[in-house]
Design a protein around this motif. Structure first.
Motif, short mmCIF file in Angstrom:
data_model
loop_
_atom_site.label_atom_id
_atom_site.label_comp_id
_atom_site.label_asym_id
_atom_site.label_seq_id
_atom_site.Cartn_x
_atom_site.Cartn_y
_atom_site.Cartn_z
N LYS A 1 67.19 122.93 63.92
CA LYS A 1 68.63 122.99 63.65
C LYS A 1 69.15 121.62 63.19
N ARG A 2 70.30 121.66 62.53
CA ARG A 2 70.97 120.43 62.09
C ARG A 2 72.00 120.04 63.15
N VAL B 1 74.64 117.20 64.72
CA VAL B 1 75.48 116.04 64.43
C VAL B 1 75.96 115.47 65.76
N THR C 1 64.19 118.86 66.87
CA THR C 1 64.50 118.84 65.45
C THR C 1 64.55 117.41 64.93
N HIS D 1 66.37 116.90 62.15
CA HIS D 1 67.58 116.91 61.33
C HIS D 1 68.79 116.51 62.19
N THR E 1 72.06 113.87 62.51
CA THR E 1 72.97 112.92 61.88
C THR E 1 73.79 112.24 62.96
N GLU F 1 68.00 111.06 61.27
CA GLU F 1 67.71 111.34 59.87
C GLU F 1 68.74 110.67 58.97
N LYS F 2 70.00 110.70 59.40
CA LYS F 2 71.09 110.06 58.66
C LYS F 2 72.05 109.39 59.63
N ALA G 1 79.35 115.88 57.21
CA ALA G 1 78.41 116.18 58.29
C ALA G 1 78.81 117.45 59.03
N GLU H 1 77.69 120.70 57.43
CA GLU H 1 76.26 121.01 57.53
C GLU H 1 75.81 121.32 58.95
N ALA H 2 76.63 121.08 59.95
CA ALA H 2 76.20 121.09 61.34
C ALA H 2 75.95 122.51 61.86
N ASP H 3 74.82 122.66 62.55
CA ASP H 3 74.60 123.84 63.39
C ASP H 3 75.14 123.57 64.79
#
Length: 305
Positions: free
Chosen positions: A128-129, A131, A150, A152, A154, A167-168, A178, A181-183
């Motif tokens: 999952k992404r 943040v 994960t 991914h 941020t 990752e970022k 951000a 894009e967040a899950d």
């Protein structure tokens, strides 16, 4: 020379022992007092009086990671060294943040409310992404723990210096992108004038309807009325709140009956968890004060954390 330290509003044995272990002496307020160690319960007005009457106090150890309670007073006393619990409490709070993330994704809150056998549901955190807003001790611990699931991740922070393992890394300027894009969004930022209602109605609308929110920082980071609306209208998959605004959350508040909300009573850390961590912080800072070394957990008075 043994630094003279006062514990306010009243001495506690474990803190007296910490001061002594650090080479200091616990004594009543006097012209010789160089340090203050605060426990919870001392008002800003009371502390301001103490500081005004004892200009020789060079160091004040605050009891929590968040310092918003004393922000105005710190601004008026920038030449004194202010330290907090920041960085010391990352482990228990980060652990609880991960627990809340997993509870939401795996529908534990739904199952806990159920009165009969239901259908299996839930989703995995793997891939999952995520943040994370805040790169202090708590934010970095969440990063470390979530990295097992994960890559991914941020981090949103005040400046652009990359956080190892993320990752970022973006600043507030990149927060909107951000969010889109967040899950999973985890709030771990300090409470300052600049972070109040950081997640308002506009930013809540940037999150996808299948995204989840976890707040283990401070309640006012989220605009509560906007969150209530987003959850009620199904514009957010769920929210886990260890802090609320107002706090405590009043009986009968809409969030109590919201099926997509998981509420816990600011229990990311308990006294049993943080007491040994705070004790160690006090001991090291007394030792550093005596030796003229840099203190741990120094507060940036201008930034407010």
């Amino acid at each position: 020379m043994e630094p003279s330290v006062v514990i306010l509003p009243e001495p506690r044995d474990y803190l007296v022992n910490a001061v002594q272990a650090g080479g200091g002496v616990v004594a009543p307020l006097s012209e010789a007092t160089r340090g203050l160690v605060l426990t919870e319960g001392l008002s800003q007005d009371a502390l301001e009086t103490v500081l005004a009457e004892h200009p020789g106090i060079a160091w004040i150890q605050l009891p929590l990671a968040g310092v918003d309670q004393y922000e105005d007073l710190m601004q008026r006393n920038p030449d004194r060294q202010w330290t907090s619990g920041k960085g010391a409490f990352g482990q228990p709070v980060g652990e609880f943040a991960l627990a809340l993330v997993l509870a939401l994704l795996r529908s534990v809150d739904t199952f806990a409310r159920a009165q009969s056998w239901g259908k299996p549901q839930g989703t995995s955190l793997h891939g999952k992404r995520v943040v994370i807003v805040g790169a202090g001790g708590v934010g970095r611990e969440i990063l470390r723990l979530v990295s097992a699931f994960t890559e991914h991740i941020t981090i949103v922070r005040a400046h652009r210096q990359p956080v190892p393992g993320a990752e970022k890394t973006v600043t507030d300027e990149g927060l909107d992108d951000a969010l889109r894009e967040a899950d999973v969004l985890v709030l771990a930022a300090p409470m300052t004038a600049g972070t109040e209602h950081l997640l308002d109605a506009r930013r809540l609308a940037l999150l996808r309807p299948d995204a989840f929110l976890v707040n283990i920082a401070r309640g006012p980071l989220v605009e509560t009325a906007a969150l209530v609306t987003a959850l009620a209208e199904g514009k957010l998959a769920g929210a886990a709140l260890d802090v609320t605004d107002p706090q405590p959350l009043p009986d009968g508040h809409p969030l109590w009956s919201e099926p997509r909300a998981l509420i816990t009573p600011h229990t990311g850390e308990t006294q049993d968890m943080i007491r040994p961590l705070f004790t160690a912080r006090v001991e090291r800072n007394v030792r550093n004060l005596a030796a003229g070394f840099v203190l741990e957990g120094l507060v940036d008075v201008r930034a407010g954390y």
